[in-house]
Enzyme design. Sequence first.
Site, PDB file in Angstrom:
ATOM      1  N   LYS A   1      -1.196  -9.360   2.538  1.00 56.23           N
ATOM      2  CA  LYS A   1      -0.385  -8.831   4.007  1.00 56.23           C
ATOM      3  C   LYS A   1      -1.438  -7.996   4.721  1.00 56.23           C
ATOM      4  O   LYS A   1      -2.059  -7.097   4.126  1.00 56.23           O
ATOM      5  CB  LYS A   1       0.865  -8.355   3.574  1.00 56.23           C
ATOM      6  CG  LYS A   1       1.626  -7.703   4.635  1.00 56.23           C
ATOM      7  CD  LYS A   1       2.983  -7.239   4.198  1.00 56.23           C
ATOM      8  CE  LYS A   1       3.311  -5.808   3.716  1.00 56.23           C
ATOM      9  NZ  LYS A   1       2.679  -4.726   4.520  1.00 56.23           N
TER      10      LYS A   1
ATOM     11  N   GLU B   1       9.347  -4.246  10.409  1.00 54.84           N
ATOM     12  CA  GLU B   1       9.949  -2.924   9.851  1.00 54.84           C
ATOM     13  C   GLU B   1      10.300  -2.257  10.938  1.00 54.84           C
ATOM     14  O   GLU B   1       9.714  -1.839  11.675  1.00 54.84           O
ATOM     15  CB  GLU B   1       8.726  -2.212   9.234  1.00 54.84           C
ATOM     16  CG  GLU B   1       9.085  -0.998   8.525  1.00 54.84           C
ATOM     17  CD  GLU B   1       8.166  -0.231   7.547  1.00 54.84           C
ATOM     18  OE1 GLU B   1       7.027  -1.067   7.118  1.00 54.84           O
ATOM     19  OE2 GLU B   1       8.284   0.736   7.018  1.00 54.84           O
TER      20      GLU B   1
ATOM     21  N   ASP C   1       1.071  -1.143   0.018  1.00 56.59           N
ATOM     22  CA  ASP C   1      -0.012   0.163   0.074  1.00 56.59           C
ATOM     23  C   ASP C   1       0.718   1.169   0.017  1.00 56.59           C
ATOM     24  O   ASP C   1       0.446   2.126  -0.024  1.00 56.59           O
ATOM     25  CB  ASP C   1      -0.864  -0.070   1.116  1.00 56.59           C
ATOM     26  CG  ASP C   1      -0.208   0.036   2.715  1.00 56.59           C
ATOM     27  OD1 ASP C   1       0.948  -0.122   2.746  1.00 56.59           O
ATOM     28  OD2 ASP C   1      -1.070  -0.091   3.619  1.00 56.59           O
ATOM     29  N   SER C   2       2.194   1.148  -0.067  1.00 53.11           N
ATOM     30  CA  SER C   2       3.340   2.104  -0.065  1.00 53.11           C
ATOM     31  C   SER C   2       2.911   2.891  -1.609  1.00 53.11           C
ATOM     32  O   SER C   2       3.233   3.775  -1.864  1.00 53.11           O
ATOM     33  CB  SER C   2       4.436   1.708  -0.164  1.00 53.11           C
ATOM     34  OG  SER C   2       4.747   0.584  -0.872  1.00 53.11           O
TER      35      SER C   2
ATOM     36  N   GLU D   1      -1.268  -5.373   8.417  1.00 50.86           N
ATOM     37  CA  GLU D   1      -0.386  -4.868   9.645  1.00 50.86           C
ATOM     38  C   GLU D   1      -0.905  -5.076  11.037  1.00 50.86           C
ATOM     39  O   GLU D   1      -2.243  -5.336  11.125  1.00 50.86           O
ATOM     40  CB  GLU D   1      -0.238  -3.647   9.508  1.00 50.86           C
ATOM     41  CG  GLU D   1       0.556  -2.988   8.212  1.00 50.86           C
ATOM     42  CD  GLU D   1       0.544  -1.461   7.994  1.00 50.86           C
ATOM     43  OE1 GLU D   1       0.445  -0.883   8.913  1.00 50.86           O
ATOM     44  OE2 GLU D   1       0.961  -1.042   7.043  1.00 50.86           O
TER      45      GLU D   1
ATOM     46  N   ASP E   1      -1.008  -6.097  -0.323  1.00 51.85           N
ATOM     47  CA  ASP E   1      -1.648  -5.632   0.738  1.00 51.85           C
ATOM     48  C   ASP E   1      -2.887  -5.151   1.023  1.00 51.85           C
ATOM     49  O   ASP E   1      -3.605  -4.894   0.213  1.00 51.85           O
ATOM     50  CB  ASP E   1      -0.700  -4.120   0.876  1.00 51.85           C
ATOM     51  CG  ASP E   1       0.459  -3.994   2.145  1.00 51.85           C
ATOM     52  OD1 ASP E   1       0.137  -5.000   3.179  1.00 51.85           O
ATOM     53  OD2 ASP E   1       1.189  -3.191   2.073  1.00 51.85           O
TER      54      ASP E   1
HETATM   55  O1  KIV Z   1       3.772  -1.172   1.638  1.00 58.31           O
HETATM   56  C1  KIV Z   1       4.812  -1.458   1.560  1.00 58.31           C
HETATM   57  O2  KIV Z   1       5.594  -1.236   0.791  1.00 58.31           O
HETATM   58  C2  KIV Z   1       5.153  -2.326   2.857  1.00 58.31           C
HETATM   59  C3  KIV Z   1       6.812  -2.612   2.768  1.00 58.31           C
HETATM   60  C4  KIV Z   1       7.504  -1.560   2.938  1.00 58.31           C
HETATM   61  C5  KIV Z   1       6.956  -3.601   3.588  1.00 58.31           C
HETATM   62  O3  KIV Z   1       4.557  -2.761   3.536  1.00 58.31           O
END
Ligand code: KIV
Length: 280
Positions: free
Chosen positions: A113, A182, A44-45, A115, A83
């Site tokens: 993924k 992280e 989600d970056s 969090e 994510d």
């Molecule tokens: O969203 C993302 O890119 C991440 C990574 C930095 C692990 O969660």
Amino acid sequence: MGTTVATFLQMKREGKKIAMLTCYDYSIAKILDEAGVDAVLVGDSLGCVVLGYPDTLSVTMEDMIRHGSAVVRGCSRALVVIDMPFMSYQASVYDAVVNAGRLIKEARGHAVKLEGGAAVADRIRAISEAGIPVQAHLGMTPQSVNALSGFKVQGKGEEAARRLLADARTVEEAGAFSVVLECVPPRLAALISRKLTIPTIGIGAGEGCDGQILVAQDMLGMYRDFTPRFVRRFGEVGAGMREAFSSYVNAVRTGTFPGPEHAFAKADCDEEILARLEQE
Ligand code: KIV
């Protein structure tokens, strides 16, 4: 068959490091896949590096499905983890399972993924029991940026370190197939990696993790709004792109592009037609 979650576990058992990178589009996915990365995270970056938000909070399920499916189409070998965006799993277990299902069914990702530790263990369990592999994410969890009061190293004092280890054990027990750590102190990350049977994937967590991940645009020098300390530039692609773009601008302005070789001369318009048009 490319990388699977079983490959992840086997690599940890054999002491082979796992290389992951983020990716958000088809063209770069193909390059990453060809380069041999074990797994790609549609992080989600993308909210920051692709969409230009200051954080990941505004990313939607539709964003993740659109970008996730593009990455899946570009990968023939790498495992694609997508994510779960902010508020797609926090409100209820039901939301978590339905939204994880969309990332698999609509985007055709291989795993999701999310969090958090103990607080989301019931989500991890329910998603895993639905047959969807889950990667957990502990330490600096960007979706909690407001609660954490900024992006900083986590797990420094004894209490925080104990909580992090307990969370890592909890997500493993809940069914996660791996866990991202992280911004975790390196010796704590190494200790957690030794204590778990699932692989840890570090970002800013030192070399003791079972694998590493970076945001591709960070390691390529393409995203420069903010460069975390843990990033190593493996290429100056951003500088190369800027140079190529300005050469293009210059070539257009000076008339050196396009040349005759860039036009469809053989299919050119008939002389007589052109002559008639010229008269009108
Ligand atoms: O969203 C993302 O890119 C991440 C990574 C930095 C692990 O969660």
